[in-house]
Design a protein around this motif. Structure first.
Motif, PDB file in Angstrom:
ATOM      1  N   ARG A 101      11.419   7.586  -2.949  1.00 11.88           N
ATOM      2  CA  ARG A 101      11.585   7.635  -4.408  1.00 11.88           C
ATOM      3  C   ARG A 101      10.254   7.451  -5.116  1.00 11.88           C
ATOM      4  O   ARG A 101       9.964   8.136  -6.111  1.00 11.88           O
ATOM      5  N   GLU A 102       9.437   6.533  -4.625  1.00  8.96           N
ATOM      6  CA  GLU A 102       8.120   6.334  -5.231  1.00  8.96           C
ATOM      7  C   GLU A 102       7.267   7.596  -5.113  1.00  8.96           C
ATOM      8  O   GLU A 102       6.551   7.972  -6.043  1.00  8.96           O
ATOM      9  N   ARG A 103       7.339   8.244  -3.946  1.00  7.06           N
ATOM     10  CA  ARG A 103       6.577   9.476  -3.746  1.00  7.06           C
ATOM     11  C   ARG A 103       7.063  10.555  -4.713  1.00  7.06           C
ATOM     12  O   ARG A 103       6.251  11.268  -5.324  1.00  7.06           O
ATOM     13  N   ALA A 104       8.373  10.679  -4.863  1.00  8.51           N
ATOM     14  CA  ALA A 104       8.930  11.688  -5.770  1.00  8.51           C
ATOM     15  C   ALA A 104       8.505  11.415  -7.210  1.00  8.51           C
ATOM     16  O   ALA A 104       8.187  12.347  -7.967  1.00  8.51           O
ATOM     17  N   GLN A 105       8.474  10.143  -7.603  1.00  8.94           N
ATOM     18  CA  GLN A 105       8.049   9.790  -8.949  1.00  8.94           C
ATOM     19  C   GLN A 105       6.590  10.174  -9.174  1.00  8.94           C
ATOM     20  O   GLN A 105       6.225  10.719 -10.226  1.00  8.94           O
ATOM     21  N   ALA A 106       5.749   9.885  -8.191  1.00  5.79           N
ATOM     22  CA  ALA A 106       4.335  10.226  -8.331  1.00  5.79           C
ATOM     23  C   ALA A 106       4.138  11.737  -8.400  1.00  5.79           C
ATOM     24  O   ALA A 106       3.289  12.234  -9.153  1.00  5.79           O
ATOM     25  N   LEU A 107       4.922  12.478  -7.622  1.00  5.09           N
ATOM     26  CA  LEU A 107       4.820  13.939  -7.667  1.00  5.09           C
ATOM     27  C   LEU A 107       5.282  14.482  -9.017  1.00  5.09           C
ATOM     28  O   LEU A 107       4.699  15.431  -9.541  1.00  5.09           O
ATOM     29  N   LEU A 184       5.266   6.594 -13.522  1.00  7.18           N
ATOM     30  CA  LEU A 184       4.454   5.438 -13.152  1.00  7.18           C
ATOM     31  C   LEU A 184       5.281   4.162 -13.150  1.00  7.18           C
ATOM     32  O   LEU A 184       5.166   3.331 -12.246  1.00  7.18           O
ATOM     33  N   ARG A 185       6.118   3.999 -14.172  1.00  8.79           N
ATOM     34  CA  ARG A 185       6.972   2.810 -14.219  1.00  8.79           C
ATOM     35  C   ARG A 185       7.944   2.802 -13.034  1.00  8.79           C
ATOM     36  O   ARG A 185       8.175   1.756 -12.422  1.00  8.79           O
ATOM     37  N   GLY A 186       8.474   3.974 -12.719  1.00  9.95           N
ATOM     38  CA  GLY A 186       9.385   4.067 -11.582  1.00  9.95           C
ATOM     39  C   GLY A 186       8.708   3.802 -10.257  1.00  9.95           C
ATOM     40  O   GLY A 186       9.351   3.395  -9.287  1.00  9.95           O
ATOM     41  N   SER A 187       7.383   4.007 -10.205  1.00  9.31           N
ATOM     42  CA  SER A 187       6.632   3.778  -8.977  1.00  9.31           C
ATOM     43  C   SER A 187       6.120   2.351  -8.869  1.00  9.31           C
ATOM     44  O   SER A 187       5.414   2.020  -7.923  1.00  9.31           O
TER      45      SER A 187
END
Length: 250
Positions: A101-107, A184-187
């Motif tokens: 999920r963090e990777r998807a948010q950054a993408l 960013l907040r999600g990551s």
């Protein structure tokens, strides 16, 4: 060093466990006290007696801590040692899913950055019809309208206001910035860090700096994922030891 603990048949001393796990003797004792590893048995003279499973638990904990942080790692280790194999597998799967999920948010943040760049080079600067209301933007980002208002108070997203009722409307460039903030907040980025990153978008070469920040974020997520993968065999040993309780006190 790898595999030494598993090949030794006799009990291990604190210094042996420290040497083979990469922790100090005091850290080994602290992590035992925190129940990260199974309790050591005691010799007739009161000395701690460890086994290979303690080394594996510490190595597994190290990888988990690198992937998720020490607080979550301690919780997951406790779950691995107290639940069924199915529950243990679910706990590890959730760690992997969280990194995903963090990777998807950054993408998605990178995609938003590219959209901002495209908007900046557009000749008309965006059409009025591309704007969104606060309700529409909140739905698109998967957040509450109150979250957008909070971001506005913190200087992260600045909407355009129209009509005599001063209803909020967000233009294309602001929508792109809001997507970056949400990603960013999600990551896991805190408000001060997000404010610093988004501020770069309004400075000379700000887009390039933001791109470098996002690239570093993806590299960090990748390193954390590799750390978790390396810990996999040791975590599996911890789970298997739960099914054979005598292993931990061999």
């Amino acid at each position: 060093m790898d595999g030494q603990a598993s090949s030794r048949r006799g009990p291990l001393r604190s210094i042996d466990v420290a040497r083979e796990s990469g922790y100090s003797v005091q850290q080994v004792r602290d992590l035992e006290r925190l129940r990260v590893i199974p309790p050591a048995t005691r010799s007739a003279k009161g000395y701690r007696r460890f086994a290979a499973i303690h080394v594996q638990a510490l190595r597994g904990y190290r990888g988990l801590a690198q992937a998720t942080g020490p607080v979550v790692a301690r919780r997951v280790l406790a779950e691995l040692r107290s639940g069924t194999i199915a529950q243990a597998a679910a706990a590890i799967s959730e760690v992997h899913a969280g990194l995903g999920r963090e990777r998807a948010q950054a993408l998605r943040a990178q995609e938003a950055l590219r959209a901002i760049e495209a908007e900046a080079t557009a000749s008309d600067g965006g059409r009025a019809g591309d704007a969104m209301t606060i309700t529409e933007l909140a739905a698109a980002l998967g957040v509450r309208p109150s979250t957008l208002r909070y971001w506005e108070q913190e200087g992260l997203v600045n909407p355009e206001r129209v009509t005599s009722l001063r209803a909020r409307r967000y233009g294309p460039a602001t929508i792109g910035e809001a997507r970056i903030v949400a990603a960013l907040r999600g990551s896991g980025y805190g408000i001060p860090a997000v404010r610093e990153i988004t501020a770069t978008l309004h400075r000379l070469e700000g887009v390039e700096e933001t791109r470098r920040i996002l690239d570093r974020r993806l590299d960090q997520i990748g390193a954390r994922t590799v750390a978790l993968l390396r810990a996999g065999a040791d975590l599996a040993a911890v789970v298997e030891a739960v099914q054979e309780p005598t292993t931990a006190t061999a």
